[in-house]
Design a protein around this motif. Structure first.
Motif, PDB file in Angstrom:
ATOM      1  N   ALA A 129       0.705  -1.140  -0.030  1.00 25.16           N
ATOM      2  CA  ALA A 129       0.144   0.140   0.035  1.00 25.16           C
ATOM      3  C   ALA A 129       0.843   1.231  -0.113  1.00 25.16           C
ATOM      4  CB  ALA A 129      -1.070   0.099   1.209  1.00 25.16           C
ATOM      5  N   GLY A 130       1.881   1.279   0.719  1.00 26.15           N
ATOM      6  CA  GLY A 130       2.572   2.298   0.818  1.00 26.15           C
ATOM      7  C   GLY A 130       3.406   2.556  -0.675  1.00 26.15           C
ATOM      8  N   ALA A 131       3.848   1.628  -1.363  1.00 27.63           N
ATOM      9  CA  ALA A 131       4.514   1.860  -2.799  1.00 27.63           C
ATOM     10  C   ALA A 131       3.341   2.354  -3.592  1.00 27.63           C
ATOM     11  CB  ALA A 131       4.937   0.656  -3.105  1.00 27.63           C
ATOM     12  N   LEU A 190      -2.702   5.894 -12.368  1.00 24.72           N
ATOM     13  CA  LEU A 190      -2.803   4.410 -11.659  1.00 24.72           C
ATOM     14  C   LEU A 190      -1.876   3.760 -12.255  1.00 24.72           C
ATOM     15  CD1 LEU A 190      -6.655   4.376 -11.438  1.00 24.72           C
ATOM     16  CD2 LEU A 190      -5.033   5.439 -10.053  1.00 24.72           C
ATOM     17  N   HIS A 191      -1.632   2.555 -11.556  1.00 27.89           N
ATOM     18  CA  HIS A 191      -0.570   1.346 -11.983  1.00 27.89           C
ATOM     19  C   HIS A 191      -1.614   0.535 -12.591  1.00 27.89           C
ATOM     20  CE1 HIS A 191       1.280  -2.535 -11.702  1.00 27.89           C
ATOM     21  NE2 HIS A 191       2.310  -1.913 -11.354  1.00 27.89           N
ATOM     22  N   GLY A 192      -2.590   0.406 -12.301  1.00 29.46           N
ATOM     23  CA  GLY A 192      -3.520  -0.421 -13.228  1.00 29.46           C
ATOM     24  C   GLY A 192      -3.701  -1.722 -13.078  1.00 29.46           C
ATOM     25  N   THR A 193      -2.738  -2.540 -12.823  1.00 30.06           N
ATOM     26  CA  THR A 193      -2.605  -3.900 -12.514  1.00 30.06           C
ATOM     27  C   THR A 193      -1.762  -4.221 -11.183  1.00 30.06           C
ATOM     28  OG1 THR A 193      -2.042  -6.196 -13.367  1.00 30.06           O
ATOM     29  CG2 THR A 193      -0.697  -4.298 -13.929  1.00 30.06           C
ATOM     30  N   PHE A 194      -2.162  -3.539 -10.290  1.00 30.73           N
ATOM     31  CA  PHE A 194      -1.053  -3.599  -8.894  1.00 30.73           C
ATOM     32  C   PHE A 194      -1.785  -4.863  -8.010  1.00 30.73           C
ATOM     33  CE2 PHE A 194       0.204  -2.480  -4.675  1.00 30.73           C
ATOM     34  CZ  PHE A 194       1.524  -1.776  -4.807  1.00 30.73           C
ATOM     35  N   ARG A 195      -0.388  -5.469  -7.426  1.00 29.78           N
ATOM     36  CA  ARG A 195      -1.022  -6.725  -6.610  1.00 29.78           C
ATOM     37  C   ARG A 195       0.441  -6.753  -5.834  1.00 29.78           C
ATOM     38  NH1 ARG A 195      -1.528  -8.389 -11.674  1.00 29.78           N
ATOM     39  NH2 ARG A 195      -0.265 -10.013 -12.498  1.00 29.78           N
ATOM     40  N   CYS A 219      -8.382   6.572  -7.401  1.00 30.43           N
ATOM     41  CA  CYS A 219      -7.438   5.480  -6.646  1.00 30.43           C
ATOM     42  C   CYS A 219      -8.191   4.085  -6.205  1.00 30.43           C
ATOM     43  CB  CYS A 219      -6.923   6.326  -5.502  1.00 30.43           C
ATOM     44  SG  CYS A 219      -6.056   7.830  -6.019  1.00 30.43           S
ATOM     45  N   ALA A 220      -9.367   4.327  -5.769  1.00 33.15           N
ATOM     46  CA  ALA A 220     -10.015   2.946  -5.296  1.00 33.15           C
ATOM     47  C   ALA A 220     -10.028   2.043  -6.254  1.00 33.15           C
ATOM     48  CB  ALA A 220     -11.500   3.306  -5.055  1.00 33.15           C
ATOM     49  N   PHE A 221      -9.934   2.196  -7.742  1.00 37.33           N
ATOM     50  CA  PHE A 221      -9.784   1.240  -8.726  1.00 37.33           C
ATOM     51  C   PHE A 221      -8.656   0.599  -8.502  1.00 37.33           C
ATOM     52  CE2 PHE A 221      -8.702   0.113 -12.805  1.00 37.33           C
ATOM     53  CZ  PHE A 221      -9.612  -1.013 -13.328  1.00 37.33           C
ATOM     54  N   ASP A 222      -7.480   1.366  -8.570  1.00 33.72           N
ATOM     55  CA  ASP A 222      -6.208   0.845  -8.416  1.00 33.72           C
ATOM     56  C   ASP A 222      -5.989  -0.136  -7.138  1.00 33.72           C
ATOM     57  OD1 ASP A 222      -3.908   0.666 -10.054  1.00 33.72           O
ATOM     58  OD2 ASP A 222      -2.829   2.316  -9.242  1.00 33.72           O
ATOM     59  N   LEU A 223      -6.601   0.207  -6.206  1.00 34.32           N
ATOM     60  CA  LEU A 223      -6.507  -0.333  -4.770  1.00 34.32           C
ATOM     61  C   LEU A 223      -7.162  -1.768  -4.831  1.00 34.32           C
ATOM     62  CD1 LEU A 223      -5.106  -0.152  -1.957  1.00 34.32           C
ATOM     63  CD2 LEU A 223      -6.940   1.330  -1.005  1.00 34.32           C
ATOM     64  N   ALA A 252      -8.684   0.984   2.921  1.00 37.47           N
ATOM     65  CA  ALA A 252      -9.317   2.241   2.596  1.00 37.47           C
ATOM     66  C   ALA A 252      -9.072   3.101   3.740  1.00 37.47           C
ATOM     67  CB  ALA A 252     -11.086   2.064   2.482  1.00 37.47           C
ATOM     68  N   GLU A 253      -9.122   2.953   4.971  1.00 34.45           N
ATOM     69  CA  GLU A 253      -8.702   3.924   5.878  1.00 34.45           C
ATOM     70  C   GLU A 253      -7.149   4.239   5.724  1.00 34.45           C
ATOM     71  OE1 GLU A 253      -9.931   1.879   9.507  1.00 34.45           O
ATOM     72  OE2 GLU A 253     -11.763   2.687   9.326  1.00 34.45           O
ATOM     73  N   SER A 254      -6.426   3.355   5.666  1.00 34.22           N
ATOM     74  CA  SER A 254      -4.713   3.560   5.609  1.00 34.22           C
ATOM     75  C   SER A 254      -4.397   4.528   4.338  1.00 34.22           C
ATOM     76  CB  SER A 254      -4.169   2.391   5.390  1.00 34.22           C
ATOM     77  OG  SER A 254      -4.185   1.669   4.376  1.00 34.22           O
ATOM     78  N   LEU A 255      -5.267   4.421   3.151  1.00 34.70           N
ATOM     79  CA  LEU A 255      -4.918   5.124   1.914  1.00 34.70           C
ATOM     80  C   LEU A 255      -5.910   6.287   1.763  1.00 34.70           C
ATOM     81  CD1 LEU A 255      -3.452   2.212  -0.350  1.00 34.70           C
ATOM     82  CD2 LEU A 255      -2.320   3.915   0.815  1.00 34.70           C
ATOM     83  N   GLU A 256      -6.883   6.411   2.723  1.00 30.58           N
ATOM     84  CA  GLU A 256      -7.895   7.582   2.589  1.00 30.58           C
ATOM     85  C   GLU A 256      -8.732   7.513   1.211  1.00 30.58           C
ATOM     86  OE1 GLU A 256      -5.197  10.975   3.012  1.00 30.58           O
ATOM     87  OE2 GLU A 256      -5.479  11.021   5.148  1.00 30.58           O
ATOM     88  N   VAL A 257      -9.186   6.268   1.161  1.00 35.62           N
ATOM     89  CA  VAL A 257     -10.238   6.120  -0.107  1.00 35.62           C
ATOM     90  C   VAL A 257     -11.527   5.570   0.367  1.00 35.62           C
ATOM     91  CG1 VAL A 257     -10.584   4.086  -1.738  1.00 35.62           C
ATOM     92  CG2 VAL A 257      -8.404   5.162  -1.553  1.00 35.62           C
ATOM     93  N   ASP A 258     -12.367   6.002  -0.075  1.00 33.58           N
ATOM     94  CA  ASP A 258     -13.944   5.856   0.441  1.00 33.58           C
ATOM     95  C   ASP A 258     -14.252   4.270   0.299  1.00 33.58           C
ATOM     96  OD1 ASP A 258     -16.933   5.365  -0.542  1.00 33.58           O
ATOM     97  OD2 ASP A 258     -16.840   7.046   0.370  1.00 33.58           O
ATOM     98  N   GLN A 259     -14.582   3.527   1.272  1.00 27.27           N
ATOM     99  CA  GLN A 259     -14.527   2.222   1.661  1.00 27.27           C
ATOM    100  C   GLN A 259     -15.692   1.791   0.840  1.00 27.27           C
ATOM    101  OE1 GLN A 259     -14.984   1.136   5.658  1.00 27.27           O
ATOM    102  NE2 GLN A 259     -16.082  -0.687   5.227  1.00 27.27           N
ATOM    103  N   GLU A 260     -16.856   2.397   0.434  1.00 31.81           N
ATOM    104  CA  GLU A 260     -17.897   1.870  -0.439  1.00 31.81           C
ATOM    105  C   GLU A 260     -17.478   1.807  -1.974  1.00 31.81           C
ATOM    106  OE1 GLU A 260     -21.024  -0.081  -0.169  1.00 31.81           O
ATOM    107  OE2 GLU A 260     -19.766  -0.248   1.914  1.00 31.81           O
ATOM    108  N   ARG A 261     -16.600   2.824  -2.268  1.00 30.74           N
ATOM    109  CA  ARG A 261     -16.094   2.670  -3.703  1.00 30.74           C
ATOM    110  C   ARG A 261     -14.886   1.728  -3.865  1.00 30.74           C
ATOM    111  NH1 ARG A 261     -18.215   6.816  -6.311  1.00 30.74           N
ATOM    112  NH2 ARG A 261     -16.613   6.488  -8.315  1.00 30.74           N
ATOM    113  N   LEU A 262     -14.265   1.561  -2.857  1.00 31.24           N
ATOM    114  CA  LEU A 262     -13.340   0.543  -2.859  1.00 31.24           C
ATOM    115  C   LEU A 262     -14.088  -0.726  -2.964  1.00 31.24           C
ATOM    116  CD1 LEU A 262     -10.483  -0.539  -2.824  1.00 31.24           C
ATOM    117  CD2 LEU A 262     -10.341  -0.483  -0.282  1.00 31.24           C
ATOM    118  N   ARG A 263     -14.910  -1.212  -2.182  1.00 31.28           N
ATOM    119  CA  ARG A 263     -15.939  -2.324  -2.281  1.00 31.28           C
ATOM    120  C   ARG A 263     -16.372  -2.589  -3.811  1.00 31.28           C
ATOM    121  NH1 ARG A 263     -20.432  -4.501  -2.638  1.00 31.28           N
ATOM    122  NH2 ARG A 263     -21.473  -2.364  -2.840  1.00 31.28           N
TER     123      ARG A 263
END
Length: 296
Positions: A129-131, A190-195, A219-223, A252-263
């Protein structure tokens, strides 16, 4: 040396190769030409390697270790080149040299056999997540990167032909996409295929991302792809569903991304990957991905 493509690459490209594509057949010759033109010394082909490119460990004329990467046009190597150039080594592997139009990249040498996936799960997620956070920058003003809406639009069209057995999950995933895209788009590169396996150990920085398939959007798409990392382990445990939901919340919390959008994006991307796995004859992978998607 012989530039024999690893079996992982052969299988992966074989699943998506258009009729008449002979890039794999020409690959040993293309690799030799790339080495000779740049006066590189080839050490070995990285095995098992990636699913969209040939990676060769090389040394430049001055003895500096580097990586030579060759990819077919459908893997969008020029888009990768543009993203790496824009990041300039911040959070990602450094681009050493790239000749536009050739599908050839020369990159700084990282430690190819050491990814964050080798760490305990909690530590791996934290480092990954930091990277990823460091990559989320504004794209160049004149960029030609694909957008999240464009990429998922192509994917959505393919998902609609997935068959009756996945129709209900596909419908939910497509509805989620429509809702997510209704809001004004966030514009980040975004990276696009991050894992986890896309983050390798380095000397310049402890962990650096490799192998982007860049896209511009939120960002939620990438995460979302990171949420399902080690999906086989999640499926194998009785607490997999609850662990997944906690992972969504924690990331979501650690990267300040909306949780529902990430879900929502995690759901869409898992269903898309599952349907694609079915289409190319990987039923076990499809089963894992679709079961995971059902938890969301």
């Amino acid at each position: 040396m012989a530039f024999e493509p690893p079996q992982r690459l052969v299988r992966a490209l074989g699943e998506t190769a258009p009729s008449g594509d002979d890039w794999l057949e020409k690959l040993p010759e293309l690799a030799q030409q790339a080495v000779d033109l740049r006066e590189l010394t080839a050490e070995r082909v990285q095995v098992p390697g990636g699913r969209s490119s040939l990676v060769v460990l090389v040394r430049r004329a001055d003895g500096t270790p580097a990586v030579l990467k060759l990819a077919p046009r459908r893997a969008r190597p020029e888009s990768e080149r543009a993203a790496l150039a824009h990041w300039g080594g911040r959070g990602a592997v450094q681009l050493v040299e790239a000749a536009a139009g050739e599908g050839v990249l020369v990159l700084e040498r990282l430690h190819p056999d050491v990814s964050v996936r080798s760490l305990p799960e909690a530590k791996a997620l934290l480092e990954a997540a930091g990277a990823l956070r460091r990559l989320w920058v504004e794209p160049p003003g004149d960029h030609a990167f694909e957008t999240v809406a464009e990429r998922t639009g192509r994917q959505a069209a393919a998902m609609r032909g997935g068959g009756a057995e996945v129709a209900s999950l596909v419908s939910v995933a497509l509805d989620a996409r429509d809702e997510l895209l209704a809001a004004p788009p966030e514009v980040r590169l975004l990276h696009g295929t991050f894992r986890q396996s896309k983050v390798l150990a380095g000397d310049r920085v402890p962990w650096l991302a490799v192998g982007p398939d860049p896209v511009v959007g939120e960002c939620a798409f990438d995460l979302a792809r990171l949420v399902r990392d080690r999906v086989e382990d999640l499926i194998a445990t009785p607490s997999g569903a609850s662990t997944t939901r906690r992972r969504v919340k924690r990331l979501a919390e650690s990267l300040e991304v909306d949780q529902e959008r990430l879900r929502g994006w995690t759901l869409f991307r898992a269903v898309e990957s599952g349907v694609r796995a079915l289409r190319v004859g990987r039923p076990r992978d499809a089963e894992l991905l679709l079961e995971f998607a059902g938890w969301l």
